[in-house]
Design a protein around this motif. Structure first.
Motif, PDB file in Angstrom:
ATOM      1  N   GLU A 109     -55.320  -2.347 -24.985  1.00 37.53           N
ATOM      2  CA  GLU A 109     -55.590  -3.283 -26.040  1.00 37.53           C
ATOM      3  C   GLU A 109     -55.343  -2.513 -27.209  1.00 37.53           C
ATOM      4  O   GLU A 109     -55.508  -3.869 -28.197  1.00 37.53           O
TER       5      GLU A 109
ATOM      6  N   ASN B 254     -68.923  -6.586 -19.344  1.00 41.18           N
ATOM      7  CA  ASN B 254     -67.725  -6.094 -18.278  1.00 41.18           C
ATOM      8  C   ASN B 254     -67.682  -5.930 -16.747  1.00 41.18           C
ATOM      9  O   ASN B 254     -66.423  -6.134 -15.892  1.00 41.18           O
TER      10      ASN B 254
ATOM     11  N   SER C 234     -58.934  -7.414 -26.846  1.00 35.71           N
ATOM     12  CA  SER C 234     -59.275  -6.621 -26.044  1.00 35.71           C
ATOM     13  C   SER C 234     -59.073  -6.789 -24.184  1.00 35.71           C
ATOM     14  O   SER C 234     -58.451  -8.154 -24.545  1.00 35.71           O
ATOM     15  N   VAL C 235     -59.034  -6.100 -23.583  1.00 35.35           N
ATOM     16  CA  VAL C 235     -58.245  -5.944 -22.098  1.00 35.35           C
ATOM     17  C   VAL C 235     -60.050  -5.803 -21.569  1.00 35.35           C
ATOM     18  O   VAL C 235     -60.563  -4.612 -21.143  1.00 35.35           O
ATOM     19  N   SER C 236     -59.164  -6.699 -20.269  1.00 38.41           N
ATOM     20  CA  SER C 236     -60.688  -6.311 -19.346  1.00 38.41           C
ATOM     21  C   SER C 236     -60.129  -5.936 -18.042  1.00 38.41           C
ATOM     22  O   SER C 236     -59.096  -5.890 -17.600  1.00 38.41           O
ATOM     23  N   PRO C 237     -61.348  -4.263 -18.075  1.00 39.17           N
ATOM     24  CA  PRO C 237     -60.976  -3.666 -16.790  1.00 39.17           C
ATOM     25  C   PRO C 237     -60.221  -4.436 -15.582  1.00 39.17           C
ATOM     26  O   PRO C 237     -59.869  -3.244 -14.750  1.00 39.17           O
ATOM     27  N   ALA C 238     -61.540  -4.796 -15.202  1.00 40.20           N
ATOM     28  CA  ALA C 238     -61.211  -6.028 -13.598  1.00 40.20           C
ATOM     29  C   ALA C 238     -59.796  -5.984 -13.757  1.00 40.20           C
ATOM     30  O   ALA C 238     -58.858  -5.769 -12.953  1.00 40.20           O
ATOM     31  N   ALA C 239     -58.974  -6.837 -14.824  1.00 37.99           N
ATOM     32  CA  ALA C 239     -58.162  -7.217 -14.705  1.00 37.99           C
ATOM     33  C   ALA C 239     -56.634  -6.221 -14.381  1.00 37.99           C
ATOM     34  O   ALA C 239     -55.956  -6.444 -13.988  1.00 37.99           O
TER      35      ALA C 239
ATOM     36  N   ARG D  21     -66.082   3.387 -26.563  1.00 37.18           N
ATOM     37  CA  ARG D  21     -66.154   2.291 -26.869  1.00 37.18           C
ATOM     38  C   ARG D  21     -67.488   2.727 -28.138  1.00 37.18           C
ATOM     39  O   ARG D  21     -67.597   2.294 -28.931  1.00 37.18           O
TER      40      ARG D  21
ATOM     41  N   LEU E 171     -64.575   4.320 -20.932  1.00 33.14           N
ATOM     42  CA  LEU E 171     -64.145   3.444 -21.505  1.00 33.14           C
ATOM     43  C   LEU E 171     -65.308   3.122 -22.003  1.00 33.14           C
ATOM     44  O   LEU E 171     -65.365   2.920 -23.631  1.00 33.14           O
TER      45      LEU E 171
ATOM     46  N   ARG F 174     -64.337  -9.999  -9.309  1.00 32.88           N
ATOM     47  CA  ARG F 174     -63.373 -10.591  -9.554  1.00 32.88           C
ATOM     48  C   ARG F 174     -62.616  -9.229  -8.750  1.00 32.88           C
ATOM     49  O   ARG F 174     -61.272 -10.183  -8.475  1.00 32.88           O
ATOM     50  N   VAL F 175     -62.797  -7.989  -8.549  1.00 32.02           N
ATOM     51  CA  VAL F 175     -61.554  -7.480  -7.735  1.00 32.02           C
ATOM     52  C   VAL F 175     -61.830  -7.562  -6.088  1.00 32.02           C
ATOM     53  O   VAL F 175     -60.545  -7.582  -5.468  1.00 32.02           O
TER      54      VAL F 175
ATOM     55  N   PHE G 125     -67.333  -7.169 -12.238  1.00 30.66           N
ATOM     56  CA  PHE G 125     -65.895  -6.684 -12.451  1.00 30.66           C
ATOM     57  C   PHE G 125     -65.728  -6.361 -11.148  1.00 30.66           C
ATOM     58  O   PHE G 125     -65.019  -6.440  -9.987  1.00 30.66           O
TER      59      PHE G 125
ATOM     60  N   PHE H 170     -65.096   3.586 -16.297  1.00 32.16           N
ATOM     61  CA  PHE H 170     -66.123   2.867 -17.279  1.00 32.16           C
ATOM     62  C   PHE H 170     -66.994   3.668 -18.113  1.00 32.16           C
ATOM     63  O   PHE H 170     -67.173   3.262 -19.040  1.00 32.16           O
TER      64      PHE H 170
ATOM     65  N   TYR I 236     -57.283  -3.459 -12.927  1.00 37.07           N
ATOM     66  CA  TYR I 236     -57.840  -3.004 -11.793  1.00 37.07           C
ATOM     67  C   TYR I 236     -56.927  -3.681 -10.717  1.00 37.07           C
ATOM     68  O   TYR I 236     -56.370  -3.622  -9.467  1.00 37.07           O
TER      69      TYR I 236
ATOM     70  N   TRP J 134     -70.321  -4.956 -24.710  1.00 37.11           N
ATOM     71  CA  TRP J 134     -68.985  -5.015 -23.826  1.00 37.11           C
ATOM     72  C   TRP J 134     -69.052  -4.568 -22.554  1.00 37.11           C
ATOM     73  O   TRP J 134     -68.699  -5.035 -21.955  1.00 37.11           O
TER      74      TRP J 134
ATOM     75  N   VAL K 254     -56.246   0.680 -19.864  1.00 37.58           N
ATOM     76  CA  VAL K 254     -57.166  -0.403 -20.385  1.00 37.58           C
ATOM     77  C   VAL K 254     -56.389   0.178 -22.015  1.00 37.58           C
ATOM     78  O   VAL K 254     -56.749  -0.947 -22.929  1.00 37.58           O
TER      79      VAL K 254
END
Lengths: 109, 863
Positions: free
Chosen positions: A34, B50, A40-45, B34, B30, B57-58, B54, B27, A47, B46, A30
């Motif tokens: 970035e 997110n 910014s990049v989504s962690p979900a994407a 940040r 990350l 979505r997954v 999360f 997480f 994954y 952030w 990630v």
């Protein structure tokens, strides 16, 4: 989902893994994306993309024991498979073919 | 630095278990990065953005990628392969199921198409439901024709009709394009075409001026005729065409799709010409030759119009009762009965085939019970099991649908050819029928797959797989087989009755012998304008045919028995009767000498008419036996005289046997024959030639002799007399054929049903039978027992079928023409046939029972 093509985002994920030395877990991927992508990049994407790539046999993953300072959590490390690398190369060549002769035009505009 | 607790809490709750640890670690990493780079506040922002979505979505992406689509499709393909393999292991059962169901679907589709085309689709006329046709009852028999003065009276006086018109079908020779043929023409009153709403394509319709005697000859042609015979020429209006050698000016073209009263194999009407009643027609009340069609005035029903018309015509015809019936009934009437009967039979048959296929697929569930139990144990949902079962049914019905479409195409062709349907143009397998096939197949697939599912729910599958004696199911299947026998019996009785009626009708005494006789019609054109020319022509023709070596007799008549409508009838009076005493409804026929011999009628008394009976000599007549009895009782009529209407007396010179002329099952009415040479205007005559063998040689001879006399004249409707008689039996033959086919199918279905029941009976009791054999039971007696069980089913089926068969017999009574619908011999034969079929179907399982090896059975039982 065909196995023939690499989506744009998946292409970037694979490249990030390579830049990280050919094997990495999600968080550095990630960050690397970035860094390179300047957004910014989504962690979900990430994954989702990694799991998809794994199901298609383009990356493999293994668990590695926690390193120093990682508070005892195992990490999942992803690495491209030979097929993934081949597809990455093809993808690059395809993009380059598309780009051939276009740079001057875009420069001018 | 670790994650805030709320973020960890959200992740633990939302993320799938297999990635939870990994996600928490990532997480954390990350978040730390940040906080270092952006500060804690922005890092928290952030994190909030997110963490929240999360896990979902997954999960969502996993579900969309993996679960339903691709995998389900793969499963379906493999299930389909498995189902096909499973069915292929039972080719006999599958073939039986596909064929019976396919035939059921095909027959249903064909009959539906025919019924839809003939009965359901509205007539192609404006406000067809307001159009009515005239009927009249005269002297006990029904007729469709009226006289010209009747028509004019009604046109003038009726208040319940907003329009009335006449029509009569004629034909004329047309040869302008070098192919002389007779084309059907309709003679109509000027109001006819607008009344029925004929669509005008070019020019104009007929006017009252065209319809006057002596007016210039005009014709309105049909679009089909314009296209095929007049080259669809643009300048057709105003062109002159010769119809029956008379030049007619084409004044209009009527569009396609309008083909009034087309029946059976007849060609479509080429055109419409005005009646232009000649003066004598206007004088003669009893010359009934015009059919009437009318449009009811607003708010009037047929009964009210009938009452008024009966009153108007009653003034001039006290003996005639006129009425109006809906045009649709008039045109379709005779086809309605056979079609609805066939529809009923087809519904029975279809129910039967469906029940049978359900039974067959039911039996297959037994074989699959263990497979289904295993699948269920491994977690297959009931929906999935239903899908598996539905696939079997789907494959069977899909194949059956294909077979059915083929069967339907063939059957429909048969129905149209055999049934003489009134509107063949409309009868075809159209898209609606196709949809019908699909709906029927789909519906049956659903039914079929539901049937085994019902059983699936009742007991746990594992228990079911161990079940060895499914007695309840046995009972249900026995009931089904009984029902099949009952329905088979009903259809068989119908077929038997119709077959018997047909045989009786074919042997019926017609009063003449159609074998070895051929007939054709000759219509002389107007250039034969003098009596001497007409009589001379027919005299020469008949004589030349009669003199030909090998000819037994030749003669001519104005209206051939079984030759169609157009009967002219009226009243006849004996010379010594009071002036108001009459015999009503006597047919007037005109014949040449030799006719009675040619047709094979029996001359009972006196003599045949002779060529010497011509104009200028004493008017003579030959009368039929019935009229002779009506007028003279037992006394000899020869030498007495009679009067037609109010005319001059006719001397009776002979009595002949009565000829049935409408239907072999309907007795002949009273008839009087006059000599052709004593009538002036009979230019259309049917010539009959009797030669041993009849057939083609006689036909060729007739054409040759006709051509020698006048090469421009065609021999119309040249055909063997037997063919004409056969045509009259078309409805009965059609029904008999259809029912015979249906009863064959019903028997097939019953065989399959009984076989299925008995086979499963024997296989489910193999162990019991084995023990009995071990204890000394005779194989023979076992065989007999199984046969007995099959016979019992058949007997129960026959008993159950008796009452429905009686009801069915009543329904077809009208098509039997006098034969009794309650024929014990037919019932007995049907019962015996069902019994034999039951025994045949039981023989194979019976043999299997007799051959059970006790040692093998008991050994297997121990395992």
């Amino acid at each position: 989902m065909t196995t023939k093509n690499l989506g744009g985002f998946e292409h970037q994920v694979l490249l990030a893994v390579l830049r990280l030395g050919g094997a990495a877990h999600s968080a550095p991927i990630v960050l690397e994306m970035e860094d390179r992508g300047r957004q910014s990049v989504s962690p979900a994407a990430v994954y989702i993309a990694l799991r998809r790539l794994e199901r298609r046999g383009l990356v493999t993953s293994h668990s590695r024991p926690p390193e120093e300072g990682e508070r005892g959590r195992p990490r999942r490390v992803f690495a491209p498979t030979p097929r993934g690398l081949r597809l990455l190369k093809q993808s690059r060549e395809t993009l380059l073919r598309y780009w051939q002769g276009l740079e001057p035009d875009l420069e001018r505009s | 630095m670790s994650l805030p607790r709320w973020a960890a809490w959200i992740l633990r709750r939302t993320v799938a278990a297999d990635i939870e640890a990994e996600a928490l670690a990532d997480f954390e990493e990350l978040f730390r990065e940040r906080v270092e780079r952006l500060g804690r506040a922005r890092a928290l922002g952030w994190l909030a953005a997110n963490v929240a979505g999360f896990g979902l979505r997954v999960r969502w992406a996993d579900w969309r990628d993996g679960r339903p689509g691709r995998r389900a499709r793969l499963d379906l393909a493999s299930d389909l392969r498995a189902a096909t393999r499973g069915l292929a292991r039972r080719p006999g059962m599958v073939t039986l199921a596909v064929l019976t169901l396919g035939i059921g679907i095909g027959a249903t589709t064909a009959v539906f198409s025919a019924v839809r085309g003939v009965l359901l689709r509205p007539l192609p006329f404006n406000d067809a439901d307001r159009l009515v046709a005239g009927r009249a009852v005269l002297g006990g028999s029904e007729q469709r024709v009226f006289s010209a003065p009747d028509f004019l009276d009604l046109e003038r006086e009726s208040t319940t009709l907003s329009g009335i018109a006449t029509y009569s079908l004629q034909s004329a020779t047309f040869s302008d394009d070098g192919r002389p043929t007779r084309v059907p023409l309709m003679k109509v009153s000027a109001g006819f075409l607008p009344l029925v709403g004929a669509p005008l394509l070019r020019g104009r319709l007929l006017t009252p001026e065209d319809d006057r005697a002596g007016a210039p000859k005009v014709v309105v042609v049909a679009e089909a005729f314009w296209t095929t015979r007049l080259g669809r020429a643009d300048d057709v209006i105003g062109r002159t065409v010769a119809l029956g050698e008379v030049p007619h000016t084409v004044v209009g073209v009527v569009g396609a799709g309008f083909d009034f009263f087309r029946t059976g194999a007849a060609d479509p009407v080429a055109g419409w010409v005005p009646n232009a009643f000649p003066p004598w027609r206007l004088r003669v009340r009893n010359a009934f030759s015009y059919e009437l069609v009318a449009r009811l005035a607003e708010g009037i029903d047929p009964a009210r119009a009938s009452a008024e018309t009966a009153a108007v015509l009653g003034r001039v015809h006290p003996e005639l009762t006129a009425s109006w019936i809906p045009l649709e009934e008039h045109l379709i009437g005779t086809a309605r009965r056979p079609l609805s009967l066939v529809m009923g039979a087809v519904a029975l048959l279809f129910g039967l085939t469906l029940a049978n296929v359900v039974g067959l697929l039911h039996a297959r569930l037994d074989e699959r019970a263990e497979e289904l139990a295993a699948r269920s144990a491994l977690g297959a949902s009931r929906g999935r099991l239903a899908l598996l079962l539905g696939l079997d049914a789907g494959i069977v019905t899909g194949l059956a649908g294909l077979v059915g479409l083929g069967v339907a195409a063939l059957a429909l062709r048969g129905i149209v050819a055999a049934g003489r349907l009134p509107r063949p143009v409309d009868v075809q397998i159209d898209t609606a029928a196709l949809l019908w096939v699909l709906a029927v197949s789909g519906g049956s697939a659903l039914l079929l797959s539901l049937a085994p599912l019902g059983r699936l729910g009742r007991t746990p599958l594992l228990e079911r797989s161990r079940e060895r004696e499914p007695r309840r199911r046995d009972r249900a299947r026995r009931a089904m087989a009984t029902l099949q026998c009952a329905l088979g019996f009903v259809v068989l009785v119908g077929a038997g009755l119709l077959g018997r009626a047909l045989a009786t009708l074919e042997r019926a005494d017609l009063g003449f012998d159609p074998r070895d006789a051929i007939a054709f019609r000759v219509s002389l054109p107007d250039r034969y304008d003098a009596e001497a020319k007409i009589t001379g022509f027919f005299h020469s023709l008949v004589e030349s045919l009669a003199r030909e070596p090998g000819t037994i007799a030749a003669g001519a008549i104005d209206l051939l028995p079984f030759g169609g409508h157009g009967d002219v009838s009226g009243r006849v009076q004996r010379d010594d009767m009071a002036s108001d005493e009459w015999i009503e409804g006597v047919s007037y026929r005109v014949v040449t000498p030799g006719f009675f011999g040619a047709i094979g009628a029996e001359l009972l008394r006196g003599r045949d008419l002779a060529w010497t009976d011509r104009s200028g000599t004493e008017p003579v007549a030959v009368i039929g036996r019935l009229l002779a009895v009506q007028l003279f009782g037992q006394t000899d009529p020869v030498g007495r005289s009679v009067r037609i209407g109010g005319g001059d007396p006719l001397r009776i010179v002979g009595v002949v046997g009565d000829l049935r002329g409408e239907h072999p099952g309907r007795p002949a009415g009273p008839v009087l024959y006059r000599a052709h040479a004593q009538r002036e205007d009979e230019s259309v005559m049917s010539v009959v030639v009797r030669r041993p063998g009849g057939g083609r040689a006689a036909a060729a001879l007739a054409e040759r002799r006709l051509a020698e006399l006048d090469p421009t004249l065609p021999a119309d409707e040249l055909a063997p007399m037997a063919g004409l008689v056969g045509d009259a039996l078309v409805e009965t033959r059609f029904l008999a054929t259809v029912f015979a086919v249906f009863s064959g199918l019903a028997l097939l279905v019953a065989i399959a049903g009984i076989y299925g029941v008995m086979a499963s009976f024997v296989s489910s009791r193999t162990r019991e039978i084995g023990i009995r054999v071990a204890l000394g039971a005779e194989p023979r007696s076992l065989f007999r027992q199984v046969l007995g069980r099959g016979a019992l089913i058949a007997a129960a089926g026959i008993l159950a079928g008796v009452v429905p068969a009686l009801v069915g017999a009543r329904a077809i009574a009208g098509a039997l023409y006098g034969a009794s619908p309650y024929d014990p011999a037919v019932g007995l034969a049907a019962g015996v046939l069902i019994g034999l079929v039951a025994i045949a179907a039981t023989a194979v399982p019976g043999r299997r029972a007799a051959r059970v090896d006790p040692a093998a059975t008991l050994r297997r039982d121990r395992v």
